[in-house]
Each structure stands twice: as structure tokens, then as C-alpha cells.
Design a protein around this motif. Structure first.
Motif, mmCIF file in Angstrom:
data_model
loop_
_atom_site.group_PDB
_atom_site.id
_atom_site.type_symbol
_atom_site.label_atom_id
_atom_site.label_comp_id
_atom_site.label_asym_id
_atom_site.label_seq_id
_atom_site.Cartn_x
_atom_site.Cartn_y
_atom_site.Cartn_z
ATOM 1 N N HIS A 316 0.830 -1.205 0.000
ATOM 2 C CA HIS A 316 0.000 0.000 0.000
ATOM 3 C C HIS A 316 0.865 1.256 0.000
ATOM 4 O O HIS A 316 0.573 2.215 -0.718
ATOM 5 N N HIS A 317 1.946 1.266 0.801
ATOM 6 C CA HIS A 317 2.810 2.449 0.818
ATOM 7 C C HIS A 317 3.612 2.583 -0.459
ATOM 8 O O HIS A 317 3.932 3.699 -0.885
ATOM 9 N N ALA A 318 3.944 1.465 -1.080
ATOM 10 C CA ALA A 318 4.664 1.523 -2.353
ATOM 11 C C ALA A 318 3.742 1.970 -3.489
ATOM 12 O O ALA A 318 4.176 2.653 -4.423
ATOM 13 N N ASN A 319 2.456 1.574 -3.412
ATOM 14 C CA ASN A 319 1.497 1.870 -4.481
ATOM 15 C C ASN A 319 0.182 2.350 -3.860
ATOM 16 O O ASN A 319 -0.791 1.587 -3.778
ATOM 17 N N PRO A 320 0.132 3.601 -3.386
ATOM 18 C CA PRO A 320 -1.019 4.072 -2.617
ATOM 19 C C PRO A 320 -2.353 4.018 -3.358
ATOM 20 O O PRO A 320 -3.397 3.888 -2.718
ATOM 21 N N THR A 321 -2.329 4.127 -4.689
ATOM 22 C CA THR A 321 -3.591 4.119 -5.416
ATOM 23 C C THR A 321 -4.010 2.711 -5.835
ATOM 24 O O THR A 321 -5.089 2.532 -6.396
ATOM 25 N N ARG A 322 -3.174 1.714 -5.578
ATOM 26 C CA ARG A 322 -3.528 0.328 -5.931
ATOM 27 C C ARG A 322 -4.720 -0.123 -5.105
ATOM 28 O O ARG A 322 -4.773 0.085 -3.899
ATOM 29 N N ARG A 323 -5.677 -0.752 -5.755
ATOM 30 C CA ARG A 323 -6.886 -1.182 -5.067
ATOM 31 C C ARG A 323 -6.610 -2.412 -4.214
ATOM 32 O O ARG A 323 -5.732 -3.217 -4.515
ATOM 33 N N TYR A 324 -7.389 -2.531 -3.158
ATOM 34 C CA TYR A 324 -7.107 -3.524 -2.123
ATOM 35 C C TYR A 324 -6.991 -4.936 -2.650
ATOM 36 O O TYR A 324 -6.152 -5.726 -2.193
ATOM 37 N N GLN A 325 -7.796 -5.307 -3.628
ATOM 38 C CA GLN A 325 -7.821 -6.686 -4.099
ATOM 39 C C GLN A 325 -6.538 -7.084 -4.828
ATOM 40 O O GLN A 325 -6.260 -8.274 -5.013
ATOM 41 N N ALA A 326 -5.735 -6.085 -5.220
ATOM 42 C CA ALA A 326 -4.509 -6.358 -5.968
ATOM 43 C C ALA A 326 -3.249 -6.189 -5.120
ATOM 44 O O ALA A 326 -2.136 -6.352 -5.633
ATOM 45 N N LEU A 327 -3.378 -5.852 -3.841
ATOM 46 C CA LEU A 327 -2.202 -5.673 -2.993
ATOM 47 C C LEU A 327 -1.476 -6.995 -2.788
ATOM 48 O O LEU A 327 -2.085 -8.054 -2.685
ATOM 49 N N ARG A 328 -0.123 -6.903 -2.692
ATOM 50 C CA ARG A 328 0.708 -8.105 -2.663
ATOM 51 C C ARG A 328 1.419 -8.285 -1.325
ATOM 52 O O ARG A 328 1.672 -7.328 -0.612
ATOM 53 N N HIS A 329 1.752 -9.520 -1.054
ATOM 54 C CA HIS A 329 2.602 -9.899 0.076
ATOM 55 C C HIS A 329 4.064 -9.772 -0.338
ATOM 56 O O HIS A 329 4.437 -10.119 -1.459
ATOM 57 N N PHE A 330 4.907 -9.254 0.584
ATOM 58 C CA PHE A 330 6.349 -9.173 0.357
ATOM 59 C C PHE A 330 7.060 -10.024 1.395
ATOM 60 O O PHE A 330 6.864 -9.841 2.596
ATOM 61 N N GLU A 331 7.905 -10.921 0.937
ATOM 62 C CA GLU A 331 8.648 -11.778 1.857
ATOM 63 C C GLU A 331 9.592 -10.971 2.746
ATOM 64 O O GLU A 331 9.856 -11.335 3.887
ATOM 65 N N GLU A 332 10.118 -9.860 2.217
ATOM 66 C CA GLU A 332 11.103 -9.085 2.971
ATOM 67 C C GLU A 332 10.475 -8.145 3.997
ATOM 68 O O GLU A 332 11.185 -7.512 4.794
ATOM 69 N N ALA A 333 9.156 -8.020 3.995
ATOM 70 C CA ALA A 333 8.494 -7.136 4.954
ATOM 71 C C ALA A 333 8.444 -7.796 6.325
ATOM 72 O O ALA A 333 8.214 -9.003 6.431
ATOM 73 N N PRO A 334 8.653 -7.038 7.396
ATOM 74 C CA PRO A 334 8.536 -7.618 8.746
ATOM 75 C C PRO A 334 7.103 -8.048 9.012
ATOM 76 O O PRO A 334 6.156 -7.364 8.616
ATOM 77 N N GLU A 335 6.941 -9.181 9.659
ATOM 78 C CA GLU A 335 5.622 -9.786 9.838
ATOM 79 C C GLU A 335 5.196 -9.746 11.304
ATOM 80 O O GLU A 335 5.972 -10.097 12.199
ATOM 81 N N LEU A 336 3.970 -9.321 11.538
ATOM 82 C CA LEU A 336 3.397 -9.347 12.884
ATOM 83 C C LEU A 336 3.083 -10.786 13.295
ATOM 84 O O LEU A 336 2.823 -11.634 12.436
ATOM 85 N N PRO A 337 3.077 -11.060 14.593
ATOM 86 C CA PRO A 337 2.802 -12.431 15.031
ATOM 87 C C PRO A 337 1.356 -12.863 14.830
ATOM 88 O O PRO A 337 1.063 -14.049 14.829
ATOM 89 N N THR A 338 0.445 -11.923 14.666
ATOM 90 C CA THR A 338 -0.955 -12.246 14.382
ATOM 91 C C THR A 338 -1.571 -11.064 13.658
ATOM 92 O O THR A 338 -0.880 -10.081 13.350
ATOM 93 N N GLY A 339 -2.863 -11.137 13.372
ATOM 94 C CA GLY A 339 -3.523 -10.057 12.655
ATOM 95 C C GLY A 339 -3.774 -8.843 13.529
ATOM 96 O O GLY A 339 -3.567 -8.860 14.741
ATOM 97 N N TYR A 340 -4.262 -7.766 12.898
ATOM 98 C CA TYR A 340 -4.516 -6.522 13.626
ATOM 99 C C TYR A 340 -5.483 -6.722 14.783
ATOM 100 O O TYR A 340 -5.363 -6.064 15.820
ATOM 101 N N ALA A 341 -6.453 -7.622 14.622
ATOM 102 C CA ALA A 341 -7.442 -7.833 15.686
ATOM 103 C C ALA A 341 -6.770 -8.219 16.994
ATOM 104 O O ALA A 341 -7.115 -7.714 18.067
ATOM 105 N N GLY A 342 -5.791 -9.121 16.916
ATOM 106 C CA GLY A 342 -5.061 -9.519 18.120
ATOM 107 C C GLY A 342 -4.057 -8.483 18.565
ATOM 108 O O GLY A 342 -3.853 -8.269 19.769
#
Length: 390
Positions: A316-342
């Protein structure tokens, strides 16, 4: 899967979005007040006016764990096709009428439903939960180039009186993200409760400064109706005024409560997204370009469906106008231990948050605490505690 214009590559024919119809689940959130009412009617338990809290802080984190992660990306050749498919836009658009139907229904219940004080408190918080996640809907719409979507973004923000987010997020946060100058980027050692007043006041001041400068470039007074901060706040004033006229002045404290809870829900997610992450200065003295390593991501599929892929935050920060359904996962991005809800539950409890997140920030920087975005007031304590690992 089909689009308005039909498939135009071989990939379009063979690839199908496995989450295509799951995005409709996001519409469960604006149904919170209706769900709460139905449960109270069915059981007689007034405690269930707090259904929003139960869903947000108990059930959703558990569902995140049960359904696990999804790191699959759409093929690059399908991206343009995905973005053209208007079905995905309607999944977003429909949130707004359901959100406001729930607000009106909730206001009637608050003033004419015979609720106890505790029941009204729970219902107001439930309404605030809808409004807070509605800010995420506004976030998705506000980044788009089409004027109708940007206008709808302001509509979604009116319930929380947070219309200035439309300005500050797009033209402030996206420029200063993961720097000490950004009020919406949390610092290592900073609790959510210290972050909250800094980000709420800082974001408001930044939005006003940005829009004042834009008005000056246009040769207009900052008090012009064209000031997007003022016209967004005006929408909130009209909305609140109409509701108070319809349901009486006794509604106003509950409207204020749900608004504060709503924008605080946004800010706890902001706290999570960039905690401790820092962009370095380049030789030119400017900050380096924002990269996947400057945002915390989560591929927990349940939260991503409810929040329209907000957790794929690096793309999203790399491509702010990209629509949500097309956003990608990056292996090099730091990963949270769970989702935002937790994670937002952990954020409310600073000792637990630090236990879970501080060592992850340190590991992300190879043990060098000096590379993190440090809370100025905690800098010496952090260096003393973690310096030996550098």
C-alpha cells in the motif's frame, strides 16, 4: 471470474481470485448494531449491547488464529484486470449505506429503546467500532483518483468527526512514514497511551498546515469552503446536527463517545503498522524511499478480509492508489505475530506489547537498536537495555 470488460489475457481466463466472494464478509462489521439488537431481543441479555467489543477483541482474534495465513499474490498480469473489476468497488461502497443505517437505528435505540445506562454505553461503543472500521473504508476510497470515491471517503469519516484524516494520511503520513516527524508512526518504547495524544493532536495540526498551504497556493483564505479540512468537518456538523434534531439533545454525549472510540480504533491500528521502524537518511540528507521493510505486515486471512487487505501495508505504501484486491505480500516485509485484531488488544497492555514486539524490532535491525525509531524520552533506557546486543 469476470469483469465488466471481460478477460483480455490468458491469465485472466485461468486465474481466479480465491477471495473474490470473501470480501463481502466485510459487510458484517456495519451490521454490528443490528446483530447486537437481535441478540438482546433473542436472549434478554443486556450485556450483548457490547457485541461490538466481543467481536472486535475476542472473536476476531480467535478467528484470525483459526483461519491462518494467506501469502498468495495475484499474478502480475492479472493486476490491471483486477483493478478494473467494479465488483470489488461495490464491496466497499456498500459499507457506507449499511454503516449509516446502523447509526440511525442505534441513535433511535439510544434515545427511545429503553436501554439502561450500561446498555447505552455498550451500544455507543459498538457504533464506534463500526465507525472506526469505517475509517478503513474511507482510507481505501480516499487514495483513489476518482472524485466520487474521494467524496465518499469524507462521507465515511463524518461519523467520527475525523475528516482531516483524508488530508493528513494522504499528503502527510505517506510522505513522512517511519520517520520521527510522522505523528502516525509509533516509536520503539512508546506505549499506545503515550502515542494516542501525540498522533491525534499532531495529525490534526499537520492536516491544517497542509491544507492552509494548498489554499495559499490557490490564492485563497484557509477559511474558504474549498478547504478540505473545513468541508469534511462541516459534513460531521451537519450529520450530528440532523441526528440531534431527530432524536433530541440527549443523544449528543453518545455521539461524541462513539466518535472518540471510532477514531481511537484507527489510531491503535496506526500504532501497530510502523512501530519502531525507521527510514534512514541518504547522502543527500533526505530520507530513503519507503520500502517494504518500513511497515509491519500480516497475512492473517480473516483480518485481511475484514479490513480490505490493510495488513498488506508495505505494498500500500509503495502503491497508494492500488486497489485492495490487488495488494501483494512481500517476503522481505517484517511480519506481525498475528492479525490486527489480536495486535490491538496487545497494544492496550504496554508490558505485553513490549514483550511481543520490542525484540522483533531489534531482530529486524540485526540487533542494532540505533537503527530503530526510538522514543526520545526512552532513548537512554533502550540503549542501556539493548545496547549490548548491537
Amino acid at each position: 471470474m469476470s469483469t465488466t470488460g471481460g478477460p483480455d489475457t490468458a491469465t485472466d481466463v485461468t486465474w481466479r481470485d480465491p477471495k473474490r466472494y470473501l470480501w463481502l464478509i466485510g459487510l458484517v462489521v456495519p451490521l454490528f448494531p443490528f446483530i447486537a439488537w437481535a441478540l438482546v431481543e433473542a436472549t434478554g441479555l443486556g450485556l450483548l449491547w457490547w457485541t461490538g467489543i466481543l467481536l472486535l477483541y475476542v472473536i476476531f482474534p480467535v478467528v484470525d488464529i483459526l483461519f491462518g495465513k494467506d501469502s498468495a499474490n495475484p499474478p502480475e498480469s492479472a493486476t490491471a484486470w483486477l483493478e478494473r473489476d467494479r465488483y470489488y468497488r461495490w464491496c466497499i461502497y456498500l459499507y457506507l449505506p449499511v454503516q449509516y443505517a446502523g447509526l440511525v437505528f442505534g441513535c433511535w435505540l439510544l434515545t427511545h429503546g429503553g436501554l439502561s445506562f450500561q446498555g447505552r454505553l455498550g451500544l455507543a461503543i459498538t457504533l464506534g467500532g463500526v465507525a472506526g472500521i469505517g475509517i478503513n473504508t474511507a482510507h481505501e476510497l480516499g487514495h483513489k483518483k476518482e472524485s466520487v470515491e474521494r467524496w465518499l471517503s469524507k462521507v465515511a469519516l463524518a461519523q467520527t468527526c475525523y475528516g482531516h484524516f483524508f488530508i493528513e494520511h494522504n499528503r502527510g503520513h505517506h510522505v513522512r512514514v517511519a520517520t520521527p516527524e510522522d505523528p502516525a508512526s509509533a516509536r520503539l518504547g512508546e506505549s499506545f497511551w503515550a502515542f494516542w495524544p501525540r498522533t491525534v493532536s499532531g495529525s490534526l495540526r499537520s492536516a491544517w498546515r497542509l491544507e492552509k498551504k494548498r489554499m495559499e497556493r490557490l490564492g485563497k483564505s484557509p477559511w474558504s469552503p474549498r478547504n478540505d479540512v473545513l468541508n469534511a468537518w462541516a459534513m460531521s456538523a451537519v450529520l450530528f446536527g440532523a441526528l440531534v434534531l431527530a432524536f433530541g439533545p440527549g443523544l449528543l454525549p453518545w455521539l461524541a463517545l462513539q466518535a472518540v472510540f471510532g477514531f481511537s480504533l484507527l489510531e491503535v491500528i496506526n500504532y501497530t503498522e510502523h512501530y519502531g521502524l525507521l527510514r534512514r537518511h541518504t547522502e543527500s540528507g533526505r530520507y530513503e524511499r519507503c520500502a517494504p521493510r518500513h511497515s509491519w505486515n500480516s497475512d492473517n486471512v480473516a483480518s485481511n478480509v475484514f479490513l480490505y487487505h490493510l495488513q498488506r501495508h508495505s505494498d500500500h505504501h509503495a502503491n497508494p492508489t492500488r486497489r485492495y484486491q490487488a495488494l501483494r505480500h512481500f517476503e522481505e516485509a517484517p511480519e506481525l505475530p498475528t492479525g490486527y485484531a489480536g495486535m490491538i488488544v496487545l497494544a492496550y497492555i504496554p508490558p505485553l506489547w513490549r514483550r511481543v514486539m520490542d525484540h522483533r524490532v531489534l531482530a529486524h535491525y540485526g540487533g542494532d537498536i540505533n537503527r530503530a525509531n526510538l522514543h526520545p524520552g526512552k532513548r537512554e533506557a533502550l540503549l542501556t537495555r539493548y545496547g549490548s546486543a548491537a
